[in-house]
Design a protein around this motif. Sequence first.
Motif, mmCIF file in Angstrom:
data_model
loop_
_atom_site.group_PDB
_atom_site.id
_atom_site.type_symbol
_atom_site.label_atom_id
_atom_site.label_comp_id
_atom_site.label_asym_id
_atom_site.label_seq_id
_atom_site.Cartn_x
_atom_site.Cartn_y
_atom_site.Cartn_z
ATOM 1 N N THR A 1 0.848 -1.192 0.000
ATOM 2 C CA THR A 1 0.000 0.000 0.000
ATOM 3 C C THR A 1 0.880 1.236 0.000
ATOM 4 O O THR A 1 1.776 1.364 0.839
ATOM 5 N N ASN A 2 0.642 2.135 -0.935
ATOM 6 C CA ASN A 2 1.371 3.406 -0.960
ATOM 7 C C ASN A 2 0.799 4.338 0.106
ATOM 8 O O ASN A 2 -0.406 4.600 0.122
ATOM 9 N N ILE A 3 1.641 4.819 1.010
ATOM 10 C CA ILE A 3 1.201 5.774 2.039
ATOM 11 C C ILE A 3 2.132 6.977 2.001
ATOM 12 O O ILE A 3 3.306 6.865 1.673
ATOM 13 N N LYS A 4 1.591 8.152 2.339
ATOM 14 C CA LYS A 4 2.433 9.353 2.315
ATOM 15 C C LYS A 4 3.304 9.464 3.568
ATOM 16 O O LYS A 4 4.423 9.957 3.517
ATOM 17 N N ASP A 5 2.775 9.001 4.704
ATOM 18 C CA ASP A 5 3.520 9.032 5.968
ATOM 19 C C ASP A 5 2.775 8.176 6.985
ATOM 20 O O ASP A 5 1.846 7.436 6.638
#
Length: 416
Positions: A311-315
């Motif tokens: 999963t791509n997460i920003k932070d």
Amino acid sequence: MKINGENEFLEFCKRNSQLVIYGAGKMGALVESFCRKKNILINCFCVTQIDEKENFLGYPVKEIAEIYQNCNGVGIIVAVSEKYSGEVLEKVKDFNFFYDKYLLYAIESSNAIEKAKERTRLVKIENNILISVKEWVFCKNNFYIVCPGSIGDTLYVASLVKAYKHRNSITSVSLIVKENQKSIPLLFASVDERIVSDELVEILDSYSRSKVVWQLDNYLYGFAREDYFCNLYMKPYEAKNLLSGYKAAILGLQEEAEYEEIRIDQTVGDLEIFNQKTIIVMPHESSAKRLPISLWEEISKNLSVNYNVYTNIKDKSELPVKGTKAVSESLKDMLPICEKCYAVISIRTGICDLLAFSKCKLIVLNTEQELSEKWDLTKVFNRDNLVNIDCYGEVDPDALKREIMLKLEEFGKNRN
């Protein structure tokens, strides 16, 4: 001076022993600030479902279901944009709630005017030249483009810098960008310098909009402005695709102007862990309607039979989908990572625009009709392995999962 709807709002607040703001976003923050100015105590924020945030502005964030369990004396202040008001009002119809879209507009407008006045005093212009903003000093022989828009907006402006320099005989261009977009200028060889500062972007954004100054001899406002849609849709000009709008209405370029290809850094570390057995899902988005996290969990569970799912997460404020691993890299570094993977499945966000420039196999989920009609990437990028799936309105989870799996199979056929 009181604004329309303020008296009713204050009366509502007095009648309730506890006050909860529904909406932990920009509008919720504005309402919280308004309440503080009026000495109104807020107990917490609430949302439909907690995907990420457990606190906001120092207040706890609870799910509406939890509020419902103990709602005696509780007043719900609905603080969401009109776009989402329908579904939220359905959630709170059995509560004691307050919603006035015109009051929200007034609060938002009042806040914007107040901030604009403070910011515009910081900008110094002489003889149609941007001289300085606070401690930033600008050169009359350089050209500056401020990018106050989203990732996609900044990306398209940056991709047209080469054409803009050629059209206007400019030798050097600096892009002024926000922190979360700092890697975008690095993707294009024609961008000579980047200036990274959220504060500077906000000040210049306020200055241009409040003063209606879109261009100076060494400065351009690189985002949709008040006359954008007039320029974009006026006859005889008609937009060929979404990129055409940036060419004509923002940068004053002709339709034949071409965007610049991006530079992808293939030396990014840890690339070896991403391969053709990897799929990245991108469920998080603040500007488009999201799909239920439970649906992403079902999709990821199906995918994990044959793939390693990330999963791509920003932070850390965003959580990976259950059963997947997290990946969090800069926009620039996500490009080679996604190209190495088998595919990316994403809500229609700015990162989709970025990935469309690459060779990444990309499934774009359009959760709103406008995204499908006005922001169709397949009309800009004529390449294989870039597909849309429309899932706005009533979504059939099983049908959506089947369509995703079908698109993934088609990617395999295209590869061969």
